[in-house]
Write an enzyme that holds these catalytic residues in place. Structure first.
Site, short mmCIF file in Angstrom:
data_model
loop_
_atom_site.label_atom_id
_atom_site.label_comp_id
_atom_site.label_asym_id
_atom_site.label_seq_id
_atom_site.Cartn_x
_atom_site.Cartn_y
_atom_site.Cartn_z
N HIS A 291 30.10 -3.42 35.79
CA HIS A 291 29.75 -4.49 34.85
C HIS A 291 29.37 -5.72 35.65
O HIS A 291 30.10 -6.13 36.56
CB HIS A 291 30.91 -4.78 33.91
CG HIS A 291 31.22 -3.61 33.02
ND1 HIS A 291 32.10 -2.61 33.38
CD2 HIS A 291 30.70 -3.24 31.82
CE1 HIS A 291 32.15 -1.70 32.43
NE2 HIS A 291 31.31 -2.05 31.48
N LYS B 37 19.91 -1.16 25.12
CA LYS B 37 20.12 -0.57 26.44
C LYS B 37 18.85 0.09 26.96
O LYS B 37 18.02 0.58 26.20
CB LYS B 37 21.24 0.47 26.39
CG LYS B 37 21.04 1.58 25.38
CD LYS B 37 22.22 2.56 25.38
CE LYS B 37 22.06 3.62 24.30
NZ LYS B 37 23.12 4.64 24.34
N GLN C 267 33.41 7.88 35.36
CA GLN C 267 32.10 7.21 35.35
C GLN C 267 31.89 6.43 36.64
O GLN C 267 32.83 5.87 37.20
CB GLN C 267 32.02 6.24 34.17
CG GLN C 267 32.05 6.88 32.80
CD GLN C 267 31.99 5.84 31.70
OE1 GLN C 267 32.77 4.90 31.70
NE2 GLN C 267 31.07 6.01 30.78
N HIS D 102 26.45 -3.80 31.18
CA HIS D 102 27.14 -2.53 31.40
C HIS D 102 26.15 -1.58 32.07
O HIS D 102 25.04 -1.41 31.56
CB HIS D 102 27.56 -1.89 30.07
CG HIS D 102 28.35 -2.78 29.17
ND1 HIS D 102 29.65 -2.50 28.81
CD2 HIS D 102 28.03 -3.93 28.52
CE1 HIS D 102 30.08 -3.44 27.98
NE2 HIS D 102 29.12 -4.32 27.78
N ARG E 228 38.13 10.86 26.18
CA ARG E 228 37.64 10.81 24.80
C ARG E 228 37.98 12.13 24.12
O ARG E 228 37.73 13.20 24.68
CB ARG E 228 36.13 10.55 24.76
CG ARG E 228 35.76 9.17 25.28
CD ARG E 228 34.28 8.88 25.21
NE ARG E 228 33.98 7.64 25.92
CZ ARG E 228 32.75 7.19 26.18
NH1 ARG E 228 31.71 7.89 25.76
NH2 ARG E 228 32.57 6.07 26.84
N CYS F 172 34.99 -1.01 30.13
CA CYS F 172 34.51 -2.39 30.01
C CYS F 172 35.58 -3.42 29.63
O CYS F 172 35.63 -4.50 30.25
CB CYS F 172 33.29 -2.46 29.07
SG CYS F 172 33.27 -1.29 27.73
N ASP G 20 30.94 3.45 37.02
CA ASP G 20 30.79 2.38 36.03
C ASP G 20 30.81 1.02 36.71
O ASP G 20 31.62 0.78 37.61
CB ASP G 20 31.95 2.48 35.03
CG ASP G 20 31.62 1.88 33.69
OD1 ASP G 20 30.45 1.53 33.47
OD2 ASP G 20 32.53 1.78 32.86
#
Length: 670
Positions: free
Chosen positions: A413, A497, A409, A543, A391, A362, A411
């Protein structure tokens, strides 16, 4: 005159009961069936023992086995206590610590007497039998309130050093409770300190509805510098039918374990040299590529723009975003100086600059948004990335593809105006719905609300939660059919979320997709656009992810399908296998025509019996086996064996190609 208490029941009726009455008395007054079925009580919203007296007028709801979630929590708590009592009865001198209920059972941490080795699997049958003996004895479970000093004295006198240590840290003046199993004035009684609640007696448990599963090492208070304990795990249920169903699910889960199937299907492997990261083999990476291509078609059609951002970013960026404070211990950090390898170890000065491998995408997407001036007409701007993240998960938490240190991901945004939020979230709900249905999943939608520790104002959180809630309503998903539920306190530190919880073929749930409505990060990272009024405004940042991570989603798919992936995802979609060597040339011709048609195909011309070949390719989960012999070569046909079906079908080669082409077409292209 005897004081009467007013006890209000869920149906609106009120019972008048003498002072000192208990929920059990109310159940008995209503009827003998309820008196027998009642396990505990909810008094003014608090779950309590059925025999604990009322303290005044109260609202009462009786808990029976029909209230499954609450009932299971109670019985599992009791099974844990019975486990500890059984261990101490069998091996006097065993020290007990704590034993909570878990998602599907219970455990208790104990320390074996010094005279014997730690407990092992060999001890479990004897412990189970002793537990059943305690349950069948129907020992009353009685609550008492003790002082802190009483607890300390008790545990020190009995050599319970762990319990004594814990009791010494309890606050003075707080109501501290213990529970007796059995009459404290008689031999065979047993005591543990516990907040409760508990069932009325051990006999309320089903002696055939639990099973001890395994043992593991544990440390007192979770600290590896403390004494090592043995953790004994069990599973506990309301009745034997539930236990049997659970054990069957475990058996099915073992058969479907993606790590086992990954080896058998030659998809991937894991090894210590890159612990927490995946070595994808050609067949496994074919699955990845198909998923990536599928998702790209979906996001292209949805108006997303794909980007690629750096793996390593300056720590100051993570500090500004707020992630440094929240995720620092889980981030892989890189100093700007290379240590001298001849030194004893790296010495990093306090003035050194630090970089970090990104744990999420992000902040990088905000930096892309900030390039150039954005107008209100540019919004919504949907930025997508197949973003590789790292991570530093604890070693013991890693689990195959399901939890890794390096993951990618799907992912995205969405930067949008306030008036666009509800519609953008609704569109995402509909996009996720179509994708999950393409993979054969049903799901539940849940709204995770603000946690206690969070960034942002209450006003912003109120708006964000209301917007997500309204979007689900507009998408028609805020219903029982979609498992709609709100989860207090489970939002991210920066945003509420929506979560998508998939249900797999054997009833397990997996939280995968999410969309979060964030007003915090655009503020912290100074993202803005020029509004219709010519002034600067903050965009709202949504997100979102659908797979969650490619690694985990592939693991879920493997287990959901027991390795029998849909034909369009299968790394090898067909194998042409010969019965006799005379058919080798024809088999090669068949394979070549299948390749021309776009089918991923292999030939098996080995001098092996056809039954051997069938078993081998079935184990590899190949969807279709095309068997050819001398007759098929002469007639231009193939005998098609479909995985999971008993009988083969003979058809012309053109018919087989048409069938396989249709099956191999991704669902969004049909």
């Amino acid at each position: 005159m005897t004081e009467l208490l007013k006890i209000s029941l869920p149906d609106g009726s009120v019972r008048e009961m003498p002072a000192g009455s208990t929920p059990a008395d109310v159940a008995a007054q209503i009827g003998p069936g309820l008196a027998k079925a009642a396990l505990a009580a909810k008094v003014d919203g608090e779950v309590r023992d059925i025999n604990r007296p009322f303290e005044g007028d109260a609202e009462l709801a009786l808990i029976t086995s029909r209230d499954e979630a609450e009932a299971l929590e109670l019985v599992r708590h009791d099974y844990a206590h019975v486990l500890a009592e059984a261990v101490q009865a069998l091996w006097p001198g065993t020290q007990i610590t704590f034993g909570p209920a878990t998602e599907d059972g219970f455990y208790y941490d104990v320390k074996a007497p010094d005279a014997r080795d730690p407990f092992s699997l060999d001890d479990l049958p004897a412990i189970e039998e002793k537990m059943r003996e305690i349950i069948r004895a129907d020992k009353p479970l009685r609550r008492e309130v003790w002082s802190r000093q009483q607890l300390i004295d008790r545990w020190q006198a009995e050599g319970e050093t762990f319990k004594a240590e814990w009791a010494q840290e309890l606050p003075e003046g707080e109501e501290l409770t213990v529970y007796w199993s059995g009459d404290p004035n008689e031999d065979g009684s047993w005591l543990d300190m516990c907040r409760g609640p508990h069932l009325a007696s051990t006999g309320k448990l089903d002696p055939q509805a639990f099973k001890l599963m395994r043992v593991a090492g544990a440390y007192w208070r979770g600290d590896q510098n403390n004494a090592q304990l043995t953790r004994i795990y069990g599973t506990g249920w309301l009745n034997k039918k539930q236990l049997d169903a659970h054990l069957h699910r475990l058996e099915e889960a073992a058969k479907r374990d993606h790590r086992k199937l990954g080896r058998e299907m030659d998809l991937f492997h894991l090894q210590e040299e890159a612990h927490g990261s995946v070595f994808w083999h050609p067949k496994g990476y074919l699955i990845w590529r198909e998923l990536e291509a599928y998702m790209r078609r979906k996001i292209d059609a949805g108006g997303y723009r794909e980007v690629k951002t750096p793996q390593v970013m300056d720590a100051r960026q993570w500090e500004q975003s707020g992630h440094w404070g929240k995720y620092r211990e889980n981030m892989f950090v890189i100093p700007d100086e290379v240590p001298n390898t001849e030194d004893e170890g790296p010495i990093i000065s306090g003035e050194a600059d630090w970089m970090a491998l990104k744990p999420m995408n992000c902040p990088a997407h905000v930096l892309i948004f900030r390039q150039g001036i954005k107008s209100y007409r540019d919004l919504p701007l949907r930025i997508y990335e197949n973003g590789c993240c790292h991570r530093n998960e604890p070693h013991g938490a890693l689990h195959g593809l399901m939890r890794v240190r390096q993951f990618t991901q799907d992912d995205a945004h969405i930067f949008c105006r306030e008036d666009q939020i509800v519609d953008e979230v609704r569109k995402f709900c509909e996009l996720a719905d179509g994708i999950y249905k393409d993979f054969g999943f049903s799901y539940a939608v849940k709204l995770a609300l603000r946690p206690e520790q969070r960034y942002g104002s209450d006003e912003d959180w109120d708006k964000a939660e209301a917007e997500l809630r309204q979007a689900v309503v507009d998408a028609g998903m805020a219903t029982e059919e979609y498992g709609w539920e709100e989860l207090p306190g489970e939002g991210a530190f920066y945003a509420p979320k929506l979560e998508w919880h998939l249900t797999d073929a054997i009833g397990r749930t997996w939280q995968v997709g999410t969309i979060q409505s964030d007003r915090v990060l655009p503020e912290r990272l100074d993202a803005s656009y020029v509004g219709e009024d010519g002034e600067k405004h903050r965009p709202v940042m949504l997100h979102r992810a659908i797979f969650g991570s490619y690694e985990r989603f592939i693991g879920i798919l493997i287990e959901h399908n027991a390795g029998r992936l849909p034909v369009w995802l299968a790394p090898v979609q067909a194998v042409v296998a010969t019965i006799v060597s005379d058919a080798d040339d024809y088999a090669e011709q068949v394979a070549e025509q299948l390749k021309v048609a776009g089918i991923r195909v292999e030939s098996d011309l080995r001098n092996e019996k056809i039954n051997y070949k069938v078993r081998e390719h079935s184990l590899a989960k190949v969807p279709h086996l095309l068997v050819v012999g001398k007759r098929e070569a002469e007639e231009g046909t193939v005998a098609v064996r479909t995985l999971g079906e008993q009988h083969q079908k003979t058809m012309s080669l053109d018919e087989a190609i048409a069938m396989l082409t249709e099956a191999a077409t991704p669902p969004d292209l049909r």
